[in-house]
Design a protein around this motif. Structure first.
Motif, mmCIF file in Angstrom:
data_model
loop_
_atom_site.group_PDB
_atom_site.id
_atom_site.type_symbol
_atom_site.label_atom_id
_atom_site.label_comp_id
_atom_site.label_asym_id
_atom_site.label_seq_id
_atom_site.Cartn_x
_atom_site.Cartn_y
_atom_site.Cartn_z
ATOM 1 N N ILE A 147 0.870 -1.174 0.000
ATOM 2 C CA ILE A 147 0.000 0.000 0.000
ATOM 3 C C ILE A 147 0.903 1.220 0.000
ATOM 4 C CG2 ILE A 147 -1.835 1.232 1.195
ATOM 5 C CD1 ILE A 147 -2.408 -1.394 2.714
ATOM 6 N N TYR A 151 -1.225 -0.773 -4.313
ATOM 7 C CA TYR A 151 -2.481 -0.039 -4.121
ATOM 8 C C TYR A 151 -2.105 1.368 -3.665
ATOM 9 C CZ TYR A 151 -7.065 0.916 -1.853
ATOM 10 O OH TYR A 151 -8.281 1.440 -1.450
ATOM 11 N N VAL A 153 -10.184 -5.069 -3.190
ATOM 12 C CA VAL A 153 -8.866 -4.480 -3.453
ATOM 13 C C VAL A 153 -7.827 -5.576 -3.631
ATOM 14 C CG1 VAL A 153 -6.976 -3.158 -2.418
ATOM 15 C CG2 VAL A 153 -9.308 -2.256 -2.344
ATOM 16 N N LEU A 183 -5.550 -6.509 -6.916
ATOM 17 C CA LEU A 183 -4.091 -6.605 -6.850
ATOM 18 C C LEU A 183 -3.620 -7.950 -7.402
ATOM 19 C CD1 LEU A 183 -3.466 -5.007 -3.337
ATOM 20 C CD2 LEU A 183 -2.651 -4.101 -5.522
#
Length: 433
Positions: free
Chosen positions: A88, A153, A419, A423
């Motif tokens: 992230i 992300y 999410v 990914l």
């Protein structure tokens, strides 16, 4: 065992990535039981994790363990591969304001055996390992050496941090390494509206002027009783203003730093002066105020969360936000509240609730596809603020590339898994997207 197949493991006999303090440094190894290694029938002394080769151990120095995380193993010929590894991207080492989101994402990844770490922009280097952050207790985050992520992300928390040198350098380095990342930047309201008009979706937008000028301001208020003045590069409603005719006066309401202010002017000229005094730096758009459906006498709109799955966009969830007392927005941090969409639609449109909801979904999906096409398919999620007028027509007010956390638990849970799913798709390459 077939090449590329996942190695089956029981909960009591799983594989783990383990970070061990070794003298003055921390190193990472793959740990499994002796029995599991024997079952895999592998004589390998190492296992591949993203760009690294890790020692494969069957015993651990317990007192030296810094962090441990479950992982999956796959057989590729004689090679064994661990993973996946995701990151992230955060604004800096403090990642203020985002820790709850990061915590939830890391915990969701851990439950699924997906190693996720927080990556401050200044930690993206030319090296083979990057310093990532993981959580080991209540508000306790520690840095550990991590392999390069297989997909990223982007959750840089604001526009300022998105545009500074460390963030720009980090993005260039990710591109250099060929590491895919989704949601590259924040949206501009004016640009988004322009994209939608060019895509033939302008009928979903309230009448909007892309520049805030006196001539546009005065002309629109002569044609309608109220307008919103919205900063093109702002979030959580900061800097937004609403101007309405109130009897023989003009009422100017302002939201700044989640606080509301209200002023009254005896003329349109005086209202314009108040607007100039209260605006925040940057460009504004002027948008006609829509007469929205109400809940208990208060206007409300929808927050719609969309995520990309495979090659298409899907609506993850829809939540209703009700404006607070005297509030010009429905943002919960600014005093708004939540109500169930089914209740709102059943009360407002008892004979056609399903039809209205389907039209809102169609609006959201059409707009998401158009915006994503403008960004060359680099988006993976977005949220939209959508209003429904008293005739049941949907209106797009705003699209957000970095959605705020949804308060509805089911939407929140689906969004976290979504999410990680995207990914995983990015990691596997364009053939699955």
């Amino acid at each position: 065992m077939a090449e590329g197949s996942v190695i089956a493991m029981s909960e009591t006999d799983s594989a783990q990535l383990v970070w061990i303090r070794d003298g003055g440094r921390i190193r990472v190894v793959l740990y499994t039981s002796t029995g599991l290694k024997r079952d895999i029938n592998s004589k390998a002394a190492t296992v591949r994790l993203s760009n690294l080769r890790l020692p494969w151990v069957t015993s651990l120095p317990t007192k030296k363990i810094v962090y441990r995380h479950p992982t999956h193993l796959k057989q590729h010929g004689t090679d064994v591969v661990a993973g996946p590894v995701f990151a992230i991207l955060a604004g800096n080492r403090h990642f203020t304001g985002s820790r709850a989101d990061f915590r939830d994402m890391l915990e969701t990844g851990k439950a699924g055996g997906e190693f996720v770490y927080v990556l401050p922009t200044e930690c993206v280097t030319e090296g083979k390992t990057w310093t990532g952050y993981v959580r080991i207790g209540y508000q306790k985050w520690i840095p550990i050496p991590c392999p390069l992520p297989e997909a990223v992300y982007n959750r840089i928390p604001n526009r300022v941090l998105e545009r500074i040198k460390p963030a720009l350098a980090a993005k260039r380095q990710l591109e250099h390494f060929g590491i895919p990342m989704f949601n590259p930047d924040y949206f501009s309201k004016a640009e988004t509206y322009d994209v939608l008009r060019h895509a033939g979706l302008g009928h979903y937008l309230p009448r909007t002027l892309d520049l805030m000028t006196w001539s546009g301001f005065s002309a629109m208020l002569r044609q309608s009783r109220g307008v919103y003045l919205k900063p093109t590069h702002s979030s959580v409603g900061h800097g937004i203003m609403r101007v309405d005719r109130s009897g023989s006066e003009w009422r100017v309401r302002v939201l700044k730093n989640l606080k509301h202010s209200e002023y009254h002017a005896h003329s349109l000229d005086a209202a314009w002066k108040l607007v100039q005094q209260n605006r925040i730096p940057g460009k504004y758009v002027i948008q006609r105020a829509i007469s929205l459906v109400e809940w208990e006498g208060k206007p409300c709109d929808l927050r719609v969360l969309l995520q990309k799955q495979g090659r298409g966009w899907h609506v993850v969830g829809k939540g209703v936000r009700v404006a607070g007392a005297k509030s010009i927005t429905t943002h919960v941090p600014a005093g708004g509240s939540i109500v169930a969409l089914s209740e709102l639609l059943a009360r407002s449109f008892p004979d056609r609730a399903k039809d209205v909801e389907e039209k809102v979904e169609s609006l959201a999906l059409s707009c998401a596809e158009a915006i994503d096409a403008h960004y060359n398919g680099q988006l993976g999620e977005m949220s939209m603020d959508i209003g429904i007028d008293k005739d049941g027509k949907g209106w797009l007010f705003e699209a957000n590339s970095k959605p705020m956390k949804f308060d509805e638990p089911q939407i929140r849970e689906h969004s976290l898994r979504g999410v990680l799913r995207h990914l995983t798709e990015l990691r596997r390459g364009p053939e699955v997207r």
